[in-house]
Design an enzyme around this catalytic site. Sequence first.
Site, PDB file in Angstrom:
ATOM      1  N   ASP A   1      40.136  29.674  39.120  1.00  0.00           N
ATOM      2  CA  ASP A   1      40.619  30.753  39.992  1.00  0.00           C
ATOM      3  C   ASP A   1      41.968  30.806  39.932  1.00  0.00           C
ATOM      4  O   ASP A   1      43.101  29.921  40.059  1.00  0.00           O
ATOM      5  CB  ASP A   1      40.682  30.277  41.607  1.00  0.00           C
ATOM      6  CG  ASP A   1      41.593  31.601  42.431  1.00  0.00           C
ATOM      7  OD1 ASP A   1      42.253  32.517  41.614  1.00  0.00           O
ATOM      8  OD2 ASP A   1      41.247  31.788  43.494  1.00  0.00           O
TER       9      ASP A   1
ATOM     10  N   ALA B   1      41.975  38.082  33.425  1.00  0.00           N
ATOM     11  CA  ALA B   1      43.233  38.868  33.691  1.00  0.00           C
ATOM     12  C   ALA B   1      41.946  39.752  35.378  1.00  0.00           C
ATOM     13  O   ALA B   1      41.555  39.816  35.003  1.00  0.00           O
ATOM     14  CB  ALA B   1      43.732  40.051  32.907  1.00  0.00           C
TER      15      ALA B   1
ATOM     16  N   ASP C   1      48.579  47.649  25.126  1.00  0.00           N
ATOM     17  CA  ASP C   1      49.606  48.131  24.854  1.00  0.00           C
ATOM     18  C   ASP C   1      50.772  48.745  26.246  1.00  0.00           C
ATOM     19  O   ASP C   1      51.368  49.372  25.821  1.00  0.00           O
ATOM     20  CB  ASP C   1      49.064  48.842  24.157  1.00  0.00           C
ATOM     21  CG  ASP C   1      47.882  49.700  25.204  1.00  0.00           C
ATOM     22  OD1 ASP C   1      47.241  49.058  25.980  1.00  0.00           O
ATOM     23  OD2 ASP C   1      47.490  51.048  25.111  1.00  0.00           O
TER      24      ASP C   1
ATOM     25  N   TYR D   1      49.288  48.047  36.087  1.00  0.00           N
ATOM     26  CA  TYR D   1      49.015  46.523  35.284  1.00  0.00           C
ATOM     27  C   TYR D   1      49.959  46.414  34.228  1.00  0.00           C
ATOM     28  O   TYR D   1      49.874  44.877  34.091  1.00  0.00           O
ATOM     29  CB  TYR D   1      47.858  47.142  35.357  1.00  0.00           C
ATOM     30  CG  TYR D   1      47.361  46.369  34.081  1.00  0.00           C
ATOM     31  CD1 TYR D   1      46.286  45.675  33.872  1.00  0.00           C
ATOM     32  CD2 TYR D   1      46.890  47.500  32.545  1.00  0.00           C
ATOM     33  CE1 TYR D   1      45.127  44.740  33.024  1.00  0.00           C
ATOM     34  CE2 TYR D   1      46.190  46.680  31.485  1.00  0.00           C
ATOM     35  CZ  TYR D   1      45.898  45.512  31.480  1.00  0.00           C
ATOM     36  OH  TYR D   1      45.612  44.555  30.752  1.00  0.00           O
TER      37      TYR D   1
ATOM     38  N   TRP E   1      42.667  49.444  23.959  1.00  0.00           N
ATOM     39  CA  TRP E   1      41.294  50.175  24.160  1.00  0.00           C
ATOM     40  C   TRP E   1      40.539  49.223  24.045  1.00  0.00           C
ATOM     41  O   TRP E   1      39.545  49.794  23.177  1.00  0.00           O
ATOM     42  CB  TRP E   1      41.231  51.232  23.091  1.00  0.00           C
ATOM     43  CG  TRP E   1      42.786  52.298  23.741  1.00  0.00           C
ATOM     44  CD1 TRP E   1      43.359  52.415  24.237  1.00  0.00           C
ATOM     45  CD2 TRP E   1      42.441  54.219  23.253  1.00  0.00           C
ATOM     46  NE1 TRP E   1      44.102  53.618  25.104  1.00  0.00           N
ATOM     47  CE2 TRP E   1      43.640  54.325  24.029  1.00  0.00           C
ATOM     48  CE3 TRP E   1      41.528  54.735  22.473  1.00  0.00           C
ATOM     49  CZ2 TRP E   1      43.480  55.810  23.707  1.00  0.00           C
ATOM     50  CZ3 TRP E   1      42.222  55.615  22.705  1.00  0.00           C
ATOM     51  CH2 TRP E   1      42.983  56.753  23.162  1.00  0.00           C
TER      52      TRP E   1
END
Length: 298
Positions: free
Chosen positions: A36, A60, A102, A125, A150
């Site tokens: 965790d 993440a 990115d 984020y 992406w």
Amino acid sequence: MRIVVTGTKGQVARALAETAPARGHEVVLLGRPALDLEDPAGTARAIAGARPVLVVSAAAFTGVDAAESAADVAFRVNGAGAGAVAAAAAALDVPLIHLSTDYVFSGEGDRPWREDDPIGPRSVYGASKAVGEAAVREAGANHAILRTAWVYAPFGHNFVRTMLRLAATREEIRVVADQIGAPTAAHDIAAGVITVAETLVRDPTAEKRGTFHMTAAGEASWADVAEAVFAESAARGGPSARVVRITTAEYPTPARRPAYSRLDCTKLASVHGVALRDWHESVGAVVARLLANPETSS
């Protein structure tokens, strides 16, 4: 080599589990409840117990829009959690590969972003991932941070799968055409990660460490990707739809998306000999797998 990967359901983690055995490596995926990222002590115990030769920090908080209303969780997971994973690897004296994004850049450029360009995230984020990068660097020198963008795969939540699902019930789909990036297949990322991992384990030189960019060759807008997906699908007898190109302003989201997300991957190719294939090839491969084996793509 025994590669311990944080995360069990993420696209890259699952791609690593599929890809690494063919390269002669064992992959151990660690996720909840065993690991965790909001529990630093537990993270250290879980990683140590898995006996890694190298650690890949792939888990993440990836909900870009959700992070806007859950900033505390995003920073605990992507910031402090990433630091805890890096600290655990440093304590074991094993190399670490940390996956980043990115989104740490502003997205306002007009050329591919280089590793030494100033960061300037415009979303929670992105900011949380930038904090995670800093925590990894502070934890120890034996690491490689790989920024990608992406990401899509035959499984998980991603743009390619969403387009195919929508095309099954719609004749026309509105897709943003003024955001530019490099759609990158999780399996291509996994192959690159393994190559970097092999180098980090056998080569102690400092130049192999640091921050690198890893995305597919070429560039596209989301509308370009959608059209490619539908063309590949139609050629195989799958669903297709007409793409209506729209602007970002016509598709508002809680989090601000980077307008220009191309990453310059020259350093990765020069230092590690890794250059991912053109995104068109990978989209075709993923669409083919999704159409051939839809039941394995959850």
